[in-house]
Scaffold this active site. Sequence first.
Site, short mmCIF file in Angstrom:
data_model
loop_
_atom_site.label_atom_id
_atom_site.label_comp_id
_atom_site.label_asym_id
_atom_site.label_seq_id
_atom_site.Cartn_x
_atom_site.Cartn_y
_atom_site.Cartn_z
N ASP A 181 0.89 -1.17 0.00
CA ASP A 181 0.00 0.00 0.00
C ASP A 181 0.93 1.22 0.00
O ASP A 181 2.15 1.09 0.13
CB ASP A 181 -0.89 -0.02 1.26
N CYS B 106 -4.39 -1.79 -1.67
CA CYS B 106 -4.59 -0.36 -1.88
C CYS B 106 -5.63 -0.22 -2.99
O CYS B 106 -5.46 -0.78 -4.07
CB CYS B 106 -3.26 0.26 -2.31
N1 DGL Z 1 -4.79 3.11 1.20
C1 DGL Z 1 -4.79 3.45 -0.18
C2 DGL Z 1 -6.07 3.18 -0.89
O1 DGL Z 1 -6.72 2.22 -0.55
C3 DGL Z 1 -4.07 4.71 -0.57
C4 DGL Z 1 -4.40 5.98 0.13
C5 DGL Z 1 -3.48 7.07 -0.37
O2 DGL Z 1 -2.26 6.89 -0.32
O3 DGL Z 1 -4.00 8.09 -0.87
O4 DGL Z 1 -6.43 3.83 -1.82
#
Ligand code: DGL
Length: 268
Positions: free
Chosen positions: A11, A74
């Site tokens: 992530d 992510c």
């Molecule tokens: N946790 C990630 C997601 O699910 C990324 C969040 C980010 O870095 O903006 O999109």
Amino acid sequence: MSNDAPIGMFDSGIGGLTIAKALLERLPRESLRYVGDTAHMPYGDKSPERLKEYATGIAQRLLDQGCKALVVACNSASSNAMAEVRELAGPEVPVIDVVHPVVEWAAKHHPGGELGLIGTRATVQSGLYDQLLLARGIRVESLATPLLASAIEEGFHNGTISHAVVEAYFADGWAAGKDALVLACTHYPLVMEDIRAQLPRGMAVLDAPSIVSHHVESVLRERGLLASGNSPTRRFEVTDWTQSFADGAAHILGQPVELVEVAWPEAK
Ligand code: DGL
């Protein structure tokens, strides 16, 4: 491929650890290699091209470490870079994203329903959830909540600041009338209390860490890849050492985590 090879997961930061925690609780024998790409956090504001570059760079690093499966923990990367990561991994290494398992779960449990979805700009602008859910007869109203992941990464969970940010995004009764809410960012379960405080009573929130970890288990089982050993290893890497990641990881996993800073892996 050895069954006791690790699962690779990544992530932009601590968000994917919400998936890692659920997975390790479900499958305690599994070894894990986790990368938090803190040097490029937040992913949600990056272009699809950048996300493909980051995701393939990290995926290659995890493949080089012999990972038997990859979990793109992510939503921003899962919505913008899956084809590239899958191509890199090839047919032998299953690659699991965090979007499809949640969509299939919604199709089963909220048929013909209307969902609300909050996520990063990169996820919402990709339109992937809307497209997949609509194809299954589910309407969805998506809202980009770009401040939230960075606030959470900075350590603001379920407190005054995160509460105010969530409240601002949910103004004007945005959630009213919807059957359930999709948290389309792996950081968001960390502010569940703040989110629930803004929802109409009884509105469901899809539990992505549980849904995704269950799906990972099914994929590993189908492929005959479930770990059989009793000495799992875990390694947590970041592309930039940050106190907030160290604190967040200890908070999520319930114990201090040894963090290894690695040089940014070049995309291949
Ligand atoms: N946790 C990630 C997601 O699910 C990324 C969040 C980010 O870095 O903006 O999109």
